[in-house]
Every structure is written in C-alpha cells, then in structure tokens.
Design a protein around this motif. Structure first.
Motif, PDB file in Angstrom:
ATOM      1  N   GLY A 159      13.193   2.122  -0.582  1.00  0.00           N
ATOM      2  CA  GLY A 159      12.452   1.765   0.613  1.00  0.00           C
ATOM      3  C   GLY A 159      12.241   2.945   1.531  1.00  0.00           C
ATOM      4  O   GLY A 159      13.137   3.776   1.720  1.00  0.00           O
ATOM      5  N   LEU A 160      11.035   3.044   2.105  1.00  0.00           N
ATOM      6  CA  LEU A 160      10.712   4.044   3.113  1.00  0.00           C
ATOM      7  C   LEU A 160      10.554   3.336   4.459  1.00  0.00           C
ATOM      8  O   LEU A 160       9.983   2.246   4.526  1.00  0.00           O
ATOM      9  CB  LEU A 160       9.407   4.766   2.772  1.00  0.00           C
ATOM     10  N   THR A 161      11.047   3.951   5.504  1.00  0.00           N
ATOM     11  CA  THR A 161      10.913   3.399   6.848  1.00  0.00           C
ATOM     12  C   THR A 161      10.248   4.415   7.750  1.00  0.00           C
ATOM     13  O   THR A 161      10.620   5.586   7.777  1.00  0.00           O
ATOM     14  CB  THR A 161      12.286   3.016   7.438  1.00  0.00           C
ATOM     15  N   LEU A 162       9.238   3.961   8.474  1.00  0.00           N
ATOM     16  CA  LEU A 162       8.544   4.768   9.472  1.00  0.00           C
ATOM     17  C   LEU A 162       8.852   4.148  10.824  1.00  0.00           C
ATOM     18  O   LEU A 162       8.526   2.986  11.070  1.00  0.00           O
ATOM     19  CB  LEU A 162       7.040   4.776   9.198  1.00  0.00           C
ATOM     20  N   GLU A 163       9.504   4.897  11.681  1.00  0.00           N
ATOM     21  CA  GLU A 163       9.877   4.395  13.007  1.00  0.00           C
ATOM     22  C   GLU A 163       9.114   5.152  14.088  1.00  0.00           C
ATOM     23  O   GLU A 163       9.080   6.386  14.083  1.00  0.00           O
ATOM     24  CB  GLU A 163      11.373   4.554  13.241  1.00  0.00           C
ATOM     25  N   ASN A 164       8.512   4.419  15.003  1.00  0.00           N
ATOM     26  CA  ASN A 164       7.901   5.030  16.168  1.00  0.00           C
ATOM     27  C   ASN A 164       9.008   5.271  17.191  1.00  0.00           C
ATOM     28  O   ASN A 164       9.408   4.366  17.924  1.00  0.00           O
ATOM     29  CB  ASN A 164       6.818   4.125  16.753  1.00  0.00           C
ATOM     30  N   CYS A 165       9.516   6.488  17.197  1.00  0.00           N
ATOM     31  CA  CYS A 165      10.604   6.814  18.120  1.00  0.00           C
ATOM     32  C   CYS A 165      10.094   7.542  19.357  1.00  0.00           C
ATOM     33  O   CYS A 165      10.887   8.026  20.177  1.00  0.00           O
ATOM     34  CB  CYS A 165      11.671   7.648  17.416  1.00  0.00           C
ATOM     35  N   GLY A 166       8.780   7.631  19.483  1.00  0.00           N
ATOM     36  CA  GLY A 166       8.186   8.309  20.623  1.00  0.00           C
ATOM     37  C   GLY A 166       7.992   7.377  21.809  1.00  0.00           C
ATOM     38  O   GLY A 166       8.583   6.294  21.890  1.00  0.00           O
ATOM     39  N   GLU A 167       7.106   7.786  22.710  1.00  0.00           N
ATOM     40  CA  GLU A 167       6.918   7.053  23.963  1.00  0.00           C
ATOM     41  C   GLU A 167       5.550   6.409  24.072  1.00  0.00           C
ATOM     42  O   GLU A 167       5.202   5.873  25.134  1.00  0.00           O
ATOM     43  CB  GLU A 167       7.149   7.996  25.150  1.00  0.00           C
ATOM     44  N   GLY A 202       5.215  -8.865  -1.972  1.00  0.00           N
ATOM     45  CA  GLY A 202       4.687  -8.017  -0.923  1.00  0.00           C
ATOM     46  C   GLY A 202       4.301  -6.625  -1.348  1.00  0.00           C
ATOM     47  O   GLY A 202       3.615  -5.916  -0.607  1.00  0.00           O
ATOM     48  N   PHE A 203       4.702  -6.212  -2.541  1.00  0.00           N
ATOM     49  CA  PHE A 203       4.479  -4.813  -2.932  1.00  0.00           C
ATOM     50  C   PHE A 203       2.992  -4.520  -3.143  1.00  0.00           C
ATOM     51  O   PHE A 203       2.548  -3.393  -2.946  1.00  0.00           O
ATOM     52  CB  PHE A 203       5.267  -4.486  -4.206  1.00  0.00           C
ATOM     53  N   ASP A 204       2.226  -5.521  -3.556  1.00  0.00           N
ATOM     54  CA  ASP A 204       0.799  -5.322  -3.803  1.00  0.00           C
ATOM     55  C   ASP A 204      -0.078  -5.799  -2.655  1.00  0.00           C
ATOM     56  O   ASP A 204      -1.303  -5.902  -2.813  1.00  0.00           O
ATOM     57  CB  ASP A 204       0.391  -6.025  -5.104  1.00  0.00           C
ATOM     58  N   PRO A 232       6.657   1.749  20.819  1.00  0.00           N
ATOM     59  CA  PRO A 232       7.894   2.541  20.745  1.00  0.00           C
ATOM     60  C   PRO A 232       9.075   1.684  20.309  1.00  0.00           C
ATOM     61  O   PRO A 232       9.301   0.595  20.847  1.00  0.00           O
ATOM     62  CB  PRO A 232       8.058   3.053  22.186  1.00  0.00           C
ATOM     63  N   GLY A 233       9.791   2.158  19.302  1.00  0.00           N
ATOM     64  CA  GLY A 233      10.936   1.436  18.769  1.00  0.00           C
ATOM     65  C   GLY A 233      10.617   0.543  17.595  1.00  0.00           C
ATOM     66  O   GLY A 233      11.533   0.072  16.906  1.00  0.00           O
ATOM     67  N   GLU A 234       9.334   0.281  17.322  1.00  0.00           N
ATOM     68  CA  GLU A 234       8.969  -0.567  16.201  1.00  0.00           C
ATOM     69  C   GLU A 234       8.857   0.246  14.912  1.00  0.00           C
ATOM     70  O   GLU A 234       8.661   1.462  14.935  1.00  0.00           O
ATOM     71  CB  GLU A 234       7.664  -1.300  16.484  1.00  0.00           C
ATOM     72  N   ARG A 235       8.923  -0.471  13.781  1.00  0.00           N
ATOM     73  CA  ARG A 235       8.968   0.193  12.485  1.00  0.00           C
ATOM     74  C   ARG A 235       7.978  -0.423  11.505  1.00  0.00           C
ATOM     75  O   ARG A 235       7.632  -1.596  11.607  1.00  0.00           O
ATOM     76  CB  ARG A 235      10.380   0.089  11.879  1.00  0.00           C
ATOM     77  N   ALA A 236       7.572   0.411  10.563  1.00  0.00           N
ATOM     78  CA  ALA A 236       6.832  -0.048   9.390  1.00  0.00           C
ATOM     79  C   ALA A 236       7.626   0.379   8.162  1.00  0.00           C
ATOM     80  O   ALA A 236       8.485   1.261   8.229  1.00  0.00           O
ATOM     81  CB  ALA A 236       5.436   0.568   9.360  1.00  0.00           C
ATOM     82  N   SER A 237       7.347  -0.264   7.043  1.00  0.00           N
ATOM     83  CA  SER A 237       8.074   0.083   5.830  1.00  0.00           C
ATOM     84  C   SER A 237       7.141   0.078   4.633  1.00  0.00           C
ATOM     85  O   SER A 237       6.082  -0.552   4.635  1.00  0.00           O
ATOM     86  CB  SER A 237       9.242  -0.887   5.597  1.00  0.00           C
ATOM     87  N   ARG A 297       3.627  -1.663   5.947  1.00  0.00           N
ATOM     88  CA  ARG A 297       3.514  -2.995   6.516  1.00  0.00           C
ATOM     89  C   ARG A 297       4.660  -3.219   7.488  1.00  0.00           C
ATOM     90  O   ARG A 297       5.596  -2.415   7.541  1.00  0.00           O
ATOM     91  CB  ARG A 297       3.525  -4.059   5.421  1.00  0.00           C
ATOM     92  N   ALA A 298       4.572  -4.283   8.249  1.00  0.00           N
ATOM     93  CA  ALA A 298       5.613  -4.567   9.228  1.00  0.00           C
ATOM     94  C   ALA A 298       6.971  -4.567   8.537  1.00  0.00           C
ATOM     95  O   ALA A 298       7.129  -5.148   7.460  1.00  0.00           O
ATOM     96  CB  ALA A 298       5.350  -5.906   9.909  1.00  0.00           C
ATOM     97  N   ALA A 299       7.964  -3.946   9.140  1.00  0.00           N
ATOM     98  CA  ALA A 299       9.243  -3.732   8.479  1.00  0.00           C
ATOM     99  C   ALA A 299       9.881  -5.025   8.001  1.00  0.00           C
ATOM    100  O   ALA A 299      10.517  -5.053   6.955  1.00  0.00           O
ATOM    101  CB  ALA A 299      10.200  -2.990   9.409  1.00  0.00           C
ATOM    102  N   ALA A 300       9.703  -6.108   8.735  1.00  0.00           N
ATOM    103  CA  ALA A 300      10.338  -7.373   8.355  1.00  0.00           C
ATOM    104  C   ALA A 300       9.781  -7.918   7.057  1.00  0.00           C
ATOM    105  O   ALA A 300      10.418  -8.736   6.404  1.00  0.00           O
ATOM    106  CB  ALA A 300      10.158  -8.400   9.470  1.00  0.00           C
ATOM    107  N   GLN A 301       8.592  -7.444   6.628  1.00  0.00           N
ATOM    108  CA  GLN A 301       7.978  -7.953   5.412  1.00  0.00           C
ATOM    109  C   GLN A 301       8.420  -7.206   4.170  1.00  0.00           C
ATOM    110  O   GLN A 301       8.127  -7.592   3.056  1.00  0.00           O
ATOM    111  CB  GLN A 301       6.454  -7.858   5.534  1.00  0.00           C
ATOM    112  N   GLN A 302       9.137  -6.041   4.369  1.00  0.00           N
ATOM    113  CA  GLN A 302       9.522  -5.237   3.225  1.00  0.00           C
ATOM    114  C   GLN A 302      10.489  -5.986   2.324  1.00  0.00           C
ATOM    115  O   GLN A 302      11.465  -6.573   2.792  1.00  0.00           O
ATOM    116  CB  GLN A 302      10.153  -3.921   3.679  1.00  0.00           C
ATOM    117  N   GLN A 303      10.230  -6.000   1.047  1.00  0.00           N
ATOM    118  CA  GLN A 303      11.112  -6.648   0.070  1.00  0.00           C
ATOM    119  C   GLN A 303      11.697  -5.591  -0.853  1.00  0.00           C
ATOM    120  O   GLN A 303      11.055  -4.590  -1.172  1.00  0.00           O
ATOM    121  CB  GLN A 303      10.332  -7.661  -0.774  1.00  0.00           C
TER     122      GLN A 303
END
Length: 303
Positions: free
Chosen positions: A175-183, A221-223, A233-238, A289-295
């Motif tokens: 799994g890859l995670t992209l986090e918006n850690c900026g402002e 969800g992979f396809d 800020p603080g939200e993630r995608a995966s 996609r939204a991190a909660a959807q990552q399987q």
C-alpha cells in the motif's frame, strides 16, 4: 545490497513472532549479566554493504529476554548523503532468525560513520534463546528522495510512504499513502507514477507496469477508475502495488527500489518494498482514492 531470498515471505514469518520496530542510531548500551558482569562480545566480521556489527550483548541469565542487543556501525563509502534501512536478524544456535528489527539510520554523509545499538525487544513465550545477531538486509536511499520521517512534512506539503505489504497465496500487495501534511488543499487524480530500480538504483527493463490489476488478481477497489480527490490538510489518499511471485521459465526478478511520483511533476520518493516479481514481468498499480477505500490482499481471489 540485500539477501538473495525474497524479502516479503521472510518478513511475514518474522512478524508472526514480533512486531517490527524502528529506532534511530544512539549511544552503545551494554547489557548487564549475572553478578553485574557485562556479557558483551566483540564481533570482527566483515561489513554488509557498509553495515557492520561490532559487538553483541546477550545476558547470560536469560538469553531469550529483551536484554539482547547489538552495537553496529554504518559507513557511507559513496559520494552522496544516504539514509539507510537495515534489517537485523536475532538468531538461534542453528542460525535461524528468532526475530528481527528494522532500523533507519541517517542521514550519513559521504565518508562518514554512524554508530548505534539495536535491541531484540520482547520475545514470545517458548521462543528459542538468541545466540547471535546478523545483518540480514541493507538498502540505502539518497537523502533527497528518502521518505519523510514520521511527524516531518517535506517542503512539498505531501508525504508519500509505503507499508510493509500483505501476502496471500503468492499474491503481494504493497500500500502507498499520500498525506496532505501542508497547510492548503491539494488535488490528486490518476495513478502514482512508478519507476522500478535495481540494487544500484538503475531503471529495470522488461517489467510491464499496468494500470489497475491487469488480471493479476481480483482485489476490491483495485480496478476503480481514477477520481479527482481534494485533500484538505491532514487528509490522505491511498493506492497499491500488486504482483505475484510466481517463478517459471527464465530468471526471477527482484526489485529492491521503487521511485514514486504522487502526481506528474511531483518530487520523487524512493521506497524499498522489495518486489519479488518472480518471472511474471507484471506489476499492477491502482489509482489514488480516499484512504478509507484502500483494500489489501485480504479476501483477494484468483482471476
């Protein structure tokens, strides 16, 4: 720069014994054995890709306890500043790993040596006594491309990290995670851009990088088609990397490094998932996609 056996199966077995820790280099701590003695044994073996164990401390009263530790040093003989990831195996008398620890060391400048101590941690009941420690694996990433440390936001305002992966019946998913850690808000769409690199961090040819699973396996969800995501800020995608480690005719391929760009033109991040692709020559990449959807690979079925 690494063991010849595929990493992920070995890690999965070790994780059944203990959680994988991470520590920064620090001062050497000697264990204290029975009667106040310090049972520290000097080690003079060769370095493994710049990493050498200099001494091992095994409490004589209880060698299976958490007091087992090893002092080590990391020497950068290259021309650029590097961040090292080292896996240490704590071994039993037969040489098999009882547990392991993963340590991040760096940055280490060219021609410099950093020293530290790694500890076995708590072992489960019934585990064999630890009698030695060895360097199992070393990867080194240029500091400019190293993943940001926990709690640290890079200048881009986007932090990209990879997990330890999941395995099921020969199927691998990292799994890859992209986090918006900026402002400010960030917009993400499409697929991570990945480049596969060998042990010398040079591009690898002959592997097809597929958008989606490409028929490798069915994972929820992979396809899914790419969507435009606005991350506050603080939200993630995966996203995910998927492959099988099947070995047939030909030479098996092991990819220690993957260069990831979250979006076109984004600063690259070099991760070390160790893709044991076997002879399949295929790697699937899912869209952000939204991190909660990552399987993960749980519940994955054969295509």
């Amino acid at each position: 720069m690494r063991r010849t056996a595929p990493l992920l199966p070995a890690l999965a077995a070790a994780l059944l014994l203990t959680a994988c820790g991470s520590e920064r280099p620090g001062a050497h701590d000697a264990g204290v054995g029975a009667g106040g003695a310090t049972p520290q044994t000097a080690v003079s073996g060769p370095a493994v890709d710049g990493v050498r164990i200099t001494s091992v401390t095994i409490p004589s009263a209880s060698p299976a306890a958490s007091g087992v530790s090893a002092a080590y040093e990391v020497t950068n003989s290259g021309a650029e500043e590097l961040t090292y990831t080292v896996i240490f195996d704590f071994t039993a008398s037969g040489g098999g790993a009882v547990t392991h620890q993963k340590v991040t060391v760096g940055p280490v400048g060219p021609g410099r040596t950093t020293r530290g101590t790694v500890r076995a941690g708590s072992l489960p009941p019934g585990a064999p006594s630890v009698t030695g420690v060895k360097v199992a694996e070393v990867t080194a990433v240029p500091v400019a491309e190293a993943p940001a440390a926990p709690g640290v936001c890079p200048p881009s305002g986007i932090r990209v990290t990879a997990d330890d992966g999941d395995a099921a019946m020969g199927l691998r998913v990292v799994g890859l995670t992209l986090e918006n850690c900026g402002e400010r808000d960030r917009t993400v769409r499409g697929y991570p851009q990945v480049t596969l690199l060998d042990e010398d961090r040079q591009p690898v040819d002959g592997v097809r990088i597929l958008r989606g699973s490409g028929g490798i396996a069915t994972v929820t969800g992979f396809d899914d088609a790419p969507r435009t995501l606005t991350l506050r800020p603080g939200e993630r995608a995966s996203a995910g990397l998927m492959w099988r480690n099947t070995t047939g005719f030909g030479t098996a391929v092991d990819i220690p490094y993957v260069r990831v760009r979250a979006t076109p033109g984004a600063a690259p991040v070099l991760i070390t998932p160790h893709l044991d692709l076997g002879t399949t020559g295929r790697l699937g990449v899912s869209a952000w996609r939204a991190a909660a959807q990552q399987q993960g690979a749980h519940g994955a079925g054969a295509p």
